[in-house]
Design a protein around this motif. Structure first.
Motif, PDB file in Angstrom:
ATOM      1  N   UNK A  18       0.842  -1.200   0.000  1.00 32.66           N
ATOM      2  CA  UNK A  18       0.000   0.000   0.000  1.00 32.66           C
ATOM      3  C   UNK A  18       0.872   1.243   0.000  1.00 32.66           C
ATOM      4  N   UNK A 139     -16.203  -3.219  -2.015  1.00 35.18           N
ATOM      5  CA  UNK A 139     -15.359  -4.223  -1.361  1.00 35.18           C
ATOM      6  C   UNK A 139     -14.124  -3.487  -0.857  1.00 35.18           C
ATOM      7  N   UNK A 140     -13.985  -3.366   0.456  1.00 32.95           N
ATOM      8  CA  UNK A 140     -12.867  -2.592   0.996  1.00 32.95           C
ATOM      9  C   UNK A 140     -11.533  -3.064   0.405  1.00 32.95           C
ATOM     10  N   UNK A 141     -10.757  -2.103  -0.058  1.00 27.34           N
ATOM     11  CA  UNK A 141      -9.465  -2.431  -0.647  1.00 27.34           C
ATOM     12  C   UNK A 141      -9.525  -2.559  -2.153  1.00 27.34           C
ATOM     13  N   UNK A 142     -10.657  -3.042  -2.688  1.00 25.91           N
ATOM     14  CA  UNK A 142     -10.756  -3.248  -4.132  1.00 25.91           C
ATOM     15  C   UNK A 142     -11.680  -2.254  -4.830  1.00 25.91           C
ATOM     16  N   UNK A 143     -12.922  -2.196  -4.357  1.00 30.58           N
ATOM     17  CA  UNK A 143     -13.905  -1.347  -5.025  1.00 30.58           C
ATOM     18  C   UNK A 143     -14.554  -0.413  -4.005  1.00 30.58           C
ATOM     19  N   UNK A 179      -7.047   2.272  -5.100  1.00 32.38           N
ATOM     20  CA  UNK A 179      -6.146   2.666  -6.186  1.00 32.38           C
ATOM     21  C   UNK A 179      -6.404   1.776  -7.395  1.00 32.38           C
ATOM     22  N   UNK A 180      -7.649   1.684  -7.775  1.00 32.18           N
ATOM     23  CA  UNK A 180      -8.026   0.791  -8.868  1.00 32.18           C
ATOM     24  C   UNK A 180      -8.255   1.534 -10.170  1.00 32.18           C
TER      25      UNK A 180
END
Lengths: 246, 424
Positions: A18, A139-143, A179-180
């Protein structure tokens, strides 16, 4: 035991990632890939790009419908979650327009006539929910979540810029960092984009975040946004400028 | 829908902007653009920092690229700039750091750990520094995607997925800690019930419900005797895109078996339940036909993982793009297998299989490396079908009809190499 240990070591190394992700320029967003027009193509756009881009579909064009069906089943193991009726529609599209004997390109009128009525909730479920989840929680971390997401109200048009152009770069939403790469949903019509954004703005308590003077989005406003295309990076910069001016 | 026009204009703008940057002329008509699957010209260097823009892209979001043979044949050891790459999950968000041919960032390497666990009395955690302090060995080995050559199965029935030609491979120098002495040296006292070794990487699926990537090997598989925990590729720290800081390398095994971004080694009584072990990357044990055996019909009983590489040869020269002249022509290429037996012959035909010539095979750098071969023969003008067929000391050879090994996920293509080349 096995799972717990593995999870811990993953979190540990992820934490390093991260911090370090910021040191590298992010990879360019995948160029938009267009599939042949046909009924329910939008569902494919709204479903498959969660995990991979559309080149796999394009390059697989010509396989028989039963192979497309097997492929959809195997995608279940990789995380695909869709209701049976949507699966049927997607399979119909793939088996027909990316099958061994695709029909000639339909006329514009034929594509238009197959478009269902504009309904924000249905559109959300079909186009957005595979990443942002049906309850908007993400989705925490992804979306990132859309429920309680103040970006929706940055100004009247901002969400339309995101939907039309996509968004790429590091953002913080409700205290969590993302950060997607969100792909472009420019395949949706102006009215559809307006409807889905207004649905999201009214759902899950989001209406409480809405400034009293913010007029609803309509197709005409979305059409205007479409006339000034931005790259996903530019949308990211635009977001930052709106944030800092508040 | 009244705004389909604006939709197409949007596509044109996007396409035009990108195509313009690459100096392409852009013609435009909505029907044309749709029929042709219009696609903006993306290049590999824009997806993975440091990759050659000449690579073939199979999936930009997943960083899947293939090396054109014109580039591949130029190097004894395939440089990181052109080596094929294949990840299973998007290199976005927290995973964006590995979309580069550079080494992983120092802080990440410093904090990296491998958990060695399972049916053992004393589980261990090992750092990169620990590994660096151990004796290192080199392995020159072909790294090849199990899907390499998938596109050739289309002659029977097209298989879904990236349509790989022959360039999903490279000849690579790996260096690292031999696996077996490493495991022994940890003195973990494994249980006799531990029969499988499972390797897992740091990368995670795009959604929580997706299956994690894991590979399992029989602990008594002799291929593991040559395996290393690799820290270097071609003499430098393994590039992030190729699995650094540490990758399990099992020489002779297909690419997917060489787990990148290694974080876990598990000794267990059973193999991993990951879909990547139980369903994907498997070969049916008996020949199957399209329509009778589907992509989800694999079981642990009726199929096996894509472990050792099936014997294979590839023609490097002349390629169709060389536009060669007729007359005495030197045909060259490479051959390789799983390293379990020496390659004893490469036969070459320049007339579609009517006559065959024995090629001269150079001594390979290792049992798992490219075996370079060459043969000179007279070739007439016109289009000729060049063919090559490798055979090893165990009698294993490339099938004349590679389609006999058709399988619904399109792995392990090793049919006799055929290349139609026009001679002036």
């Amino acid at each position: 035991m096995m799972h717990q240990r593995r999870h811990r070591s993953r979190l540990f190394t992820r934490a390093g990632g991260v911090i370090l992700a910021a040191m590298l320029p992010s990879a360019a967003a995948a160029a938009e890939i267009e599939l042949p027009p046909g009924p329910n193509r939008d569902l494919v756009y709204g479903t498959c790009r969660t995990c991979h881009d559309l080149q796999y579909l394009k390059d697989s064009a010509g396989i028989p419908k039963n192979a497309w069906s097997d492929l959809l089943d195997s995608m279940k193991q990789y995380g695909l979650r869709i209701p049976p009726d949507r699966r049927t529609k997607i399979l119909d599209y793939l088996g027909t327009y990316l099958g061994p004997n695709p029909p000639p390109a339909p006329t514009q009128a034929a594509v238009e006539s197959t478009t269902a009525k504009v309904d924000g909730k249905t559109l959300f479920n079909e186009q957005c929910s595979s990443c942002h989840q049906p309850n908007g929680a993400g989705l925490p971390g992804n979306f990132p979540p859309l429920s309680g997401n103040r970006d929706l109200m940055l100004n009247r048009l901002f969400p339309a810029y995101v939907v039309i152009n996509g968004l790429q770069g590091k953002i913080t939403v409700k205290g969590k960092e993302y950060n997607g790469v969100m792909p472009s949903f420019a395949h949706l019509s102006d009215a559809e984009i307006a409807a889905v954004i207004e649905y999201v703005r009214k759902s899950w308590g989001n209406d409480a975040l809405r400034p009293a003077d913010m007029a609803p989005l309509d197709a005409a406003a979305v059409a205007k946004v479409r006339t000034t295309p931005k790259t996903p990076d530019e949308v990211h910069a635009y977001r930052a400028s709106l944030k800092s001016s508040r | 829908m009244s705004n389909d026009l604006s939709r197409f204009l949007m596509s044109r703008r996007r396409f035009g902007a990108l195509a313009g940057a690459f100096g392409l002329a852009v013609g435009f008509a909505p029907t044309l653009i749709s029929r042709a699957f219009a696609q903006a010209k993306e290049t590999a260097d824009k997806i993975i920092h440091g990759k050659s823009p000449e690579l073939i892209i199979h999936n930009a979001k997943l960083g899947v690229t293939e090396t054109p043979l014109e580039l591949l044949r130029k190097h004894k050891h395939t440089p990181k700039e052109i080596l094929f790459s294949r990840y299973h999950y998007p290199h976005e968000g927290n995973a964006a750091w590995y979309a580069t041919t550079a080494a992983p960032p120092a802080e990440l390497v410093k904090n990296w750990s491998i958990r060695v666990d399972g049916l053992v009395k004393r589980p261990r955690t090992v750092t990169i520094a620990d590994l660096q302090a151990m004796p290192q060995e080199q392995r020159v080995a072909v790294l090849q995607c199990a899907g390499n050559g998938r596109s050739f199965y289309a002659a029977k029935q097209k298989v879904a997925g990236g349509q790989w030609q022959n360039g999903g491979m490279g000849n690579v120098v790996w260096e690292g800690v031999p696996l077996k002495p490493f495991l022994k040296g940890l003195e973990m006292e494994p249980s006799p019930a531990a029969r499988w070794l499972t390797a897992e990487g740091w990368d995670q699926p795009a959604t929580r419900v997706g299956t994690d990537f894991a590979k399992s090997y029989r602990l008594d598989d002799e291929a593991l005797d040559h395996a290393i925990l690799a820290l270097k590729m071609n003499g430098e720290p393994i590039p992030a895109i190729h699995g650094g800081p540490v990758r399990l390398i099992i020489p002779g095994f297909y690419g997917n078996m060489n787990v990148k971004l290694l974080t876990v080694l598990m000794l267990a009584a059973e193999q991993s339940p990951s879909t990547y072990q139980s369903m994907a990357y498997r070969m049916p044990l008996v020949p199957v036909e399209p329509g009778t055996f589907g992509a989800n019909d694999y079981t642990l009983e009726n199929s096996r993982p894509t472990y050792g590489q099936a014997i294979k040869s590839v023609i490097f020269s002349p390629l169709p793009s060389d536009s060669p002249k007729s007359g005495m022509v030197e045909i060259t290429g490479v051959a390789f297998n799983d390293g379990m037996a020496p390659i004893t012959s490469v036969e070459v035909s320049a007339d579609g299989g009517k006559s065959w010539h024995m090629a001269k095979i150079e001594t390979p750098e290792s049992p798992w490396a490219w075996h370079h071969w060459s043969v000179k023969t007279r070739i007439g003008a016109g289009e000729q079908t060049l063919m090559s067929r490798a055979t090893d000391a165990l009698g294993r050879t490339q099938p004349i009809n590679g389609l006999a090994r058709w399988n619904p996920r399109g792995y392990e293509w090793n049919g006799v190499e055929r290349s139609a080349v026009k001679f002036a």
